[in-house]
Design an enzyme around this catalytic site. Structure first.
Site, PDB file in Angstrom:
ATOM      1  CB  ILE A 122      -1.182  -0.185  -1.274  1.00 44.34           C
ATOM      2  CG1 ILE A 122      -0.487   0.809  -0.338  1.00 44.34           C
ATOM      3  CG2 ILE A 122      -0.307  -0.431  -2.511  1.00 44.34           C
ATOM      4  CD1 ILE A 122       0.834   0.320   0.231  1.00 44.34           C
ATOM      5  CE1 TYR A 130       2.433  -6.990   7.087  1.00 46.80           C
ATOM      6  CE2 TYR A 130       4.242  -5.676   7.968  1.00 46.80           C
ATOM      7  CZ  TYR A 130       3.317  -5.927   6.975  1.00 46.80           C
ATOM      8  OH  TYR A 130       3.283  -5.118   5.868  1.00 46.80           O
TER       9      TYR A 130
END
Length: 250
Positions: free
Chosen positions: A17, A161
């Site tokens: 990204i 995460y």
């Protein structure tokens, strides 16, 4: 005319990204400093070529007319965030957009996450982001700046995460209030499932079937929203966690 300067983290892979954000901003007239961590990109099976991609991104950004600097940095080191901001601003000038797109992401759940992994996720995803925000705010010019962080709500089976991203969310939203007097806006983008090299065929098929649009998100989808959030058009948007996932979470 002086080009504005953006600092992006996590831009080491061509299928990521941050790469799409970097090229989108460069095409819009930004100069771009970006960081990556080659050791992480080499140990994770995410595709791309970590030994060639950073240099290829430099060339692409320069081809778009941007001045650029690339920094290989382990954000688990608490001294590194301030160094990144200092080196980027010394090379390109004051930074007016900070885009936090880096991540440590190694799947594990509540029962099998190690202490070392838990601590590293929080050091990279949370502590480093806070320290980058500090350093960015200290040097931002009088006209202010923009902060955009990429986040996720994927936590089941990916506990360190997801938990560290959840903490990041709270820090960025606090920054929107605490740094507003400096002319800084701060927002988060949750792009939903974007295949940046982490999906296997089974995952890709299942997630595509769950999308109302019938397709997965792309890095360009996220980059278009970040482009808006760092622009003057978004000057009245701050403290938001924007879910831009093609309807996946509906």
């Amino acid at each position: 005319m002086t080009r504005p300067v953006a600092l992006l983290t996590g831009a080491g892979r061509s299928n990521g990204i941050a790469w799409a954000i970097a090229t989108t901003l460069a095409a819009d007239g930004w100069d771009v400093a970006f960081s990556h961590f080659g050791d992480y990109d080499r140990r994770m099976p995410l595709g791309g070529d970590p030994d060639r991609d950073p240099a290829a991104l430099v060339a692409e950004l320069q081809g778009l007319g941007a001045r650029t600097i690339v920094l290989d940095a382990d954000l688990a080191d608490p001294s590194v965030p301030a160094q990144l901001v200092a080196e980027a601003s010394a090379a390109l000038g004051p930074i007016t957009a900070l885009v936090l797109s880096h991540a440590e992401s190694v799947d594990s759940g509540i029962l099998d996450t190690t202490l070392e992994s838990f601590d590293r996720h929080f050091a990279v995803n949370t502590r480093a982001s806070w320290l980058l925000l500090q350093a960015f705010a200290a040097q931002v010019p009088s006209e202010g700046g923009r902060v955009v962080a990429l986040t996720s709500d994927h936590v089941v089976g990916n506990v360190p995460y997801g938990a560290s991203k959840g903490a990041l969310d709270r820090i960025v939203i606090a920054a929107a209030r605490e740094l507003a007097s400096r002319g800084i806006t701060a927002n988060l983008v949750n792009p939903g499932p974007v295949d940046t090299g982490w999906m296997d065929d089974e995952t890709r098929i299942a997630l595509t079937a769950a999308q109302p649009s019938g397709r997965l998100g792309t890095p360009d989808d996220a980059a278009r929203l970040v482009r808006f959030l760092v622009s003057d058009d978004a000057r009245w948007v701050t403290g938001q966690l924007i879910v831009s996932d093609g309807g996946f979470s509906i």
